[in-house]
Motif scaffolding. Sequence first.
Motif, PDB file in Angstrom:
ATOM      1  N   GLN A 195       0.843  -1.187   0.000  1.00  0.00           N
ATOM      2  CA  GLN A 195       0.000   0.000   0.000  1.00  0.00           C
ATOM      3  C   GLN A 195       0.886   1.247   0.000  1.00  0.00           C
ATOM      4  OE1 GLN A 195      -2.612  -0.575   3.444  1.00  0.00           O
ATOM      5  NE2 GLN A 195      -4.283  -1.074   2.036  1.00  0.00           N
ATOM      6  N   THR A 196       0.479   2.242  -0.751  1.00  0.00           N
ATOM      7  CA  THR A 196       1.218   3.501  -0.774  1.00  0.00           C
ATOM      8  C   THR A 196       0.308   4.643  -0.336  1.00  0.00           C
ATOM      9  OG1 THR A 196       0.694   3.766  -3.135  1.00  0.00           O
ATOM     10  CG2 THR A 196       2.834   2.793  -2.577  1.00  0.00           C
ATOM     11  N   ALA A 197       0.909   5.622   0.319  1.00  0.00           N
ATOM     12  CA  ALA A 197       0.178   6.797   0.785  1.00  0.00           C
ATOM     13  C   ALA A 197       0.138   7.853  -0.318  1.00  0.00           C
ATOM     14  CB  ALA A 197       0.858   7.351   2.030  1.00  0.00           C
ATOM     15  N   VAL A 198      -0.535   8.960  -0.051  1.00  0.00           N
ATOM     16  CA  VAL A 198      -0.598  10.068  -1.008  1.00  0.00           C
ATOM     17  C   VAL A 198       0.820  10.571  -1.291  1.00  0.00           C
ATOM     18  CG1 VAL A 198      -1.424  12.411  -1.411  1.00  0.00           C
ATOM     19  CG2 VAL A 198      -2.886  10.759  -0.241  1.00  0.00           C
ATOM     20  N   GLY A 199       1.191  10.603  -2.555  1.00  0.00           N
ATOM     21  CA  GLY A 199       2.500  11.097  -2.957  1.00  0.00           C
ATOM     22  C   GLY A 199       3.617  10.070  -2.887  1.00  0.00           C
ATOM     23  N   GLU A 200       3.344   8.894  -2.345  1.00  0.00           N
ATOM     24  CA  GLU A 200       4.379   7.870  -2.206  1.00  0.00           C
ATOM     25  C   GLU A 200       4.493   7.036  -3.476  1.00  0.00           C
ATOM     26  OE1 GLU A 200       5.622   4.149   0.765  1.00  0.00           O
ATOM     27  OE2 GLU A 200       3.598   5.013   0.858  1.00  0.00           O
ATOM     28  N   ILE A 201       5.719   6.862  -3.963  1.00  0.00           N
ATOM     29  CA  ILE A 201       6.013   6.011  -5.113  1.00  0.00           C
ATOM     30  C   ILE A 201       7.081   5.013  -4.680  1.00  0.00           C
ATOM     31  CG2 ILE A 201       6.858   5.922  -7.493  1.00  0.00           C
ATOM     32  CD1 ILE A 201       5.916   8.842  -7.794  1.00  0.00           C
ATOM     33  N   ARG A 202       6.780   3.734  -4.798  1.00  0.00           N
ATOM     34  CA  ARG A 202       7.704   2.704  -4.312  1.00  0.00           C
ATOM     35  C   ARG A 202       8.093   1.745  -5.431  1.00  0.00           C
ATOM     36  NH1 ARG A 202       4.890  -0.230   0.561  1.00  0.00           N
ATOM     37  NH2 ARG A 202       6.832  -1.428   0.442  1.00  0.00           N
TER      38      ARG A 202
END
Length: 326
Positions: free
Chosen positions: A118-125
Amino acid sequence: MSERETAQAISDRAAAWVARMDREGHDPAVRAELKAWLAGNDRRRGAYFRAKAAWNMLDRASVLGAGGPQSYEVAAAGGPWFSRRRLLWGGGAAAAAAALVVSVTGLDFFAVPDQQIQTAVGEIRRVPLSDGSLAAVNTQTSLDVTMKPKVRQIALKSGEAWFQVAKDRSRPFVVEVGDLRVRAIGTAFGVRQTAGGVDVQVTEGVVEMWRVGDESHIQRVAAGSRVFVAPDKAIVPVVAANEEIDKALAWRTGQLVFDGDTVAEAVAEFNRYNVRKIVVTGATLGGQKMIGRFRTNEPDAFARAAATLLNAQVKIGSDRIVLSQN
């Protein structure tokens, strides 16, 4: 459970539950509803396991097959062929066929996926997967990864991801988005789920796409092409779009590229990546066209550039950025 509930009725209901779980099994409320139904009677649980076993065998056949008719059928030992529809909706006969196909002892249909991302707002993994594949996961995305002996399954529940798939012809790599399936063996492709449908962009190799229940209509999509699939509609023709794909996947390097997009479209993209939102006021400003390349985490730089190019005003606050017509 009512005493009047027949074995046929239980079998039919179990088959319906299997089909529903394939579509909605990621929803905790649906899973809880199923558990409550199963708890009502031991016969329900046995019927569900048999129907699930049949479904798993058919899913495996459809993933491993080459698209011919027998890819979507399964044979009971010494008996005739049964289609998925017949197995799932044929009641007691389906359950008997499933019992001959595979043992269900010890199966756990509520098992947690191997990996949940899962990624948060603005997170790129960028997440390496256990099979050697790589997943680039965009902002506000949720996906489950399940590695099985014969298939690698990715359930994209929301958002967007790009996959660089490790080659393994014995274990197809299948991304599930609702009832849509995207299958690859060794390739690279992106999948984005939106309110309007699913956008698939192929950057390397070939993928195959189909809807659950319509496996006879498989769409092949080659590198440099993209497909958009609206809910409950047929897969639309493939569109060659190398430059569009490069632009759409620029997020992998933390960038957004606009080339003739409207201000409103650009703002919507920036707002996916930032808690501080951009607001556009003025009847015509949102329809003006933009060209430029920006960092996903720099909405203020975009707003200043838009104001300069379009003779607009910008007010940058701690909670929002306002673009308005002069």
